[in-house]
Design a protein around this motif. Structure first.
Motif, short mmCIF file in Angstrom:
data_model
loop_
_atom_site.label_atom_id
_atom_site.label_comp_id
_atom_site.label_asym_id
_atom_site.label_seq_id
_atom_site.Cartn_x
_atom_site.Cartn_y
_atom_site.Cartn_z
N GLU A 191 -3.36 66.37 -5.65
CA GLU A 191 -3.57 67.83 -5.72
C GLU A 191 -4.25 68.36 -4.48
O GLU A 191 -3.93 69.46 -4.02
N LYS B 43 -4.48 66.92 1.88
CA LYS B 43 -4.52 68.14 2.68
C LYS B 43 -5.30 67.88 3.98
O LYS B 43 -6.02 66.89 4.11
N SER C 258 -3.82 76.97 5.06
CA SER C 258 -4.99 76.93 4.19
C SER C 258 -5.57 75.52 4.14
O SER C 258 -4.90 74.56 4.47
N GLN C 259 -6.81 75.43 3.66
CA GLN C 259 -7.49 74.13 3.57
C GLN C 259 -7.42 73.36 4.88
O GLN C 259 -7.21 72.14 4.90
N ASN D 254 3.90 73.88 4.29
CA ASN D 254 3.62 74.56 3.04
C ASN D 254 3.35 76.05 3.30
O ASN D 254 2.56 76.39 4.19
N GLN E 220 7.48 75.96 -5.68
CA GLN E 220 6.24 75.66 -6.41
C GLN E 220 6.33 76.09 -7.86
O GLN E 220 5.91 75.37 -8.76
N HIS F 129 4.81 78.63 -9.71
CA HIS F 129 3.63 79.06 -10.46
C HIS F 129 3.99 80.37 -11.14
O HIS F 129 4.03 81.42 -10.48
N GLU G 50 5.32 72.51 -8.38
CA GLU G 50 3.95 72.80 -8.86
C GLU G 50 4.01 73.64 -10.13
O GLU G 50 3.22 74.58 -10.32
N TRP H 76 1.72 71.13 -12.35
CA TRP H 76 0.55 71.14 -11.46
C TRP H 76 -0.72 70.80 -12.26
O TRP H 76 -1.67 71.57 -12.33
O1 G3I Z 1 -14.39 69.21 -4.18
C1 G3I Z 1 -15.17 70.39 -4.01
C2 G3I Z 1 -16.52 70.22 -4.66
O2 G3I Z 1 -17.22 69.19 -4.01
C3 G3I Z 1 -17.28 71.54 -4.58
O3 G3I Z 1 -18.48 71.42 -5.26
C4 G3I Z 1 -16.45 72.66 -5.19
C5 G3I Z 1 -17.15 74.00 -5.07
O4 G3I Z 1 -16.23 75.04 -4.90
O5 G3I Z 1 -15.23 72.74 -4.51
C6 G3I Z 1 -14.45 71.55 -4.62
O6 G3I Z 1 -13.26 71.72 -3.92
C7 G3I Z 1 -12.30 72.56 -4.54
C8 G3I Z 1 -11.03 71.74 -4.75
O7 G3I Z 1 -10.02 72.57 -5.26
C9 G3I Z 1 -11.22 70.57 -5.71
O8 G3I Z 1 -11.53 71.05 -6.98
C10 G3I Z 1 -12.04 73.73 -3.64
O9 G3I Z 1 -13.18 74.57 -3.58
C11 G3I Z 1 -10.87 74.53 -4.16
O10 G3I Z 1 -10.52 75.52 -3.20
C12 G3I Z 1 -9.68 73.62 -4.38
O11 G3I Z 1 -8.64 74.38 -4.96
C13 G3I Z 1 -7.35 73.85 -4.79
C14 G3I Z 1 -6.46 74.86 -4.11
O12 G3I Z 1 -5.15 74.36 -4.00
C15 G3I Z 1 -6.98 75.18 -2.72
O13 G3I Z 1 -6.07 75.92 -1.98
C16 G3I Z 1 -6.78 73.52 -6.16
O14 G3I Z 1 -7.52 72.43 -6.73
C17 G3I Z 1 -5.32 73.12 -6.04
O15 G3I Z 1 -4.75 73.03 -7.33
C18 G3I Z 1 -4.57 74.19 -5.27
O16 G3I Z 1 -3.23 73.77 -5.13
C19 G3I Z 1 -2.37 74.67 -4.43
C20 G3I Z 1 -1.36 73.85 -3.69
O17 G3I Z 1 -2.00 72.94 -2.83
C21 G3I Z 1 -0.40 74.72 -2.91
N1 G3I Z 1 0.23 75.72 -3.76
C22 G3I Z 1 -0.69 76.51 -4.55
C23 G3I Z 1 -1.62 75.63 -5.37
C24 G3I Z 1 -2.53 76.48 -6.24
O18 G3I Z 1 -3.40 77.26 -5.47
#
Ligand code: G3I
Length: 302
Positions: free
Chosen positions: A43, A47, A86-87, A126, A204, A206, A235, A265
């Motif tokens: 997930e 990245k 992103s990320q 992506n 994806q 969603h 997803e 997802w």
């Molecule tokens: O791991 C940290 C943790 O240490 C911290 O305390 C916490 C506080 O915010 O954040 C944690 O990281 C988060 C991570 O997920 C793990 O849970 C990030 O903030 C958060 O931004 C991240 O979100 C992810 C998101 O992508 C980011 O863009 C989601 O889990 C994930 O499901 C989502 O997946 C994306 C696909 O990659 C691309 N398509 C859309 C999809 C949904 O947004």
């Protein structure tokens, strides 16, 4: 068959899920994962911010754990994702121009080389297109390195892992009439015509309930497939998980020979990035929801 993965396999397809490394120690989670799914997508763990937190210093521990869990159980792995706006780690966010282009290409080369032979499909790029009616690329630091950044990314991935299938992945590319869908379609058509190495397109998917699951979704799947690429639903989640919408998505994939599989997802609603919307096939206790039964029945009866 009696599980999603085995039933999909009988139809020549995979049925997968996003997996979070932090959940692999949760036995309720891994019980469902190992029983139901034959494909996984990390997930967050592949990245850019996870795999290259400092420039030139690569970190693969969590990604390797997921790959190892999956491959030791015969599950195929989708790599997600090599190039994305992103990320990005902080060091990359602040880069531009030829230095950023070179950093992106080095990242792709290093990561695809590390996992060479273990990844069935890479989401090479992506979410590179803008939402709305423009049909334009999304503005990003990567886009500003030049419009050819996407094909450069695909060529670098192909050089590093020639046997992986290379995919373009995006959201809001489900309705055949949307400008964004048409723009991605034209890019894939152009890549195929010019011999840029692309093998697959990920939708994806969603969805926010019945409303944005479009009645022409099957047309979108078959239109991309007609360009000579495989199509994956990468997803999938649907607000409130209506059984009929999950059934229709499954049947749409089964109707298109080159729709090779579906990835949801997350496993339980409590694992979802949209956990307030209960969008998945298992409830927070790991119980099968009506949407699960609808998908399983479609996989077996379609
Ligand atoms: O791991 C940290 C943790 O240490 C911290 O305390 C916490 C506080 O915010 O954040 C944690 O990281 C988060 C991570 O997920 C793990 O849970 C990030 O903030 C958060 O931004 C991240 O979100 C992810 C998101 O992508 C980011 O863009 C989601 O889990 C994930 O499901 C989502 O997946 C994306 C696909 O990659 C691309 N398509 C859309 C999809 C949904 O947004």
């Amino acid at each position: 068959a009696t599980t999603l993965g085995a039933s999909a396999a009988e139809r020549g397809r995979f049925f997968g899920t996003a997996v979070a490394a932090g959940r692999l120690s949760d036995s309720a989670y891994t019980t469902i994962l190992n029983r139901e799914f034959n494909q996984v997508t990390p997930e967050n763990e592949m990245k850019i911010d996870a795999t290259e937190p400092q420039q030139g210093q690569f970190s693969y521990g969590n990604a390797d754990r997921i790959v190892s869990h999956a491959r030791s159980r015969g599950m195929q792995v989708r790599g997600h994702t090599l190039a994305w706006h992103s990320q990005q780690p902080g060091w990359m966010q602040s880069m531009s121009g030829s230095a950023l282009r070179q950093a992106m290409l080095n990242h792709i080369t290093q990561v695809a080389t590390h996992f060479r032979g273990q990844i069935a499909w890479w989401d090479v790029v992506n979410e590179a297109y803008a939402d709305g009616s423009s049909g334009a690329r999304r503005d990003s630091n990567l886009q500003r390195t030049g419009n050819d950044w996407i094909e450069a990314a695909f060529r670098a991935a192909d050089a590093a892992d020639p046997n992986a299938q290379l995919c373009y992945n995006d959201y809001n590319t489900d309705n055949w009439n949307d400008a964004k869908t048409q723009a991605v379609y034209r890019m894939v058509q152009d890549f195929k015509q010019r011999g840029v190495p692309i093998d697959c397109v990920g939708l994806q998917s969603h969805f926010t309930g019945g409303s944005n699951y479009p009645s022409n979704y099957r047309t979108t799947l078959s239109s991309f497939a007609a360009l000579g690429v495989d199509v994956h639903i990468t997803e999938l989640d649907i607000r409130n998980a209506p059984a009929d919408a999950y059934r229709n998505v499954t049947n749409d994939c089964l109707a298109v020979a080159r729709c090779k599989g579906i990835t949801v997802w997350g496993i339980r609603d409590s694992d979802s990035w949209r956990s307030g919307e209960s969008p998945l096939l298992f409830n927070g206790s790991g119980g099968k929801k009506a949407a699960y039964d609808a998908v399983l029945t479609a996989l077996n009866n379609g």
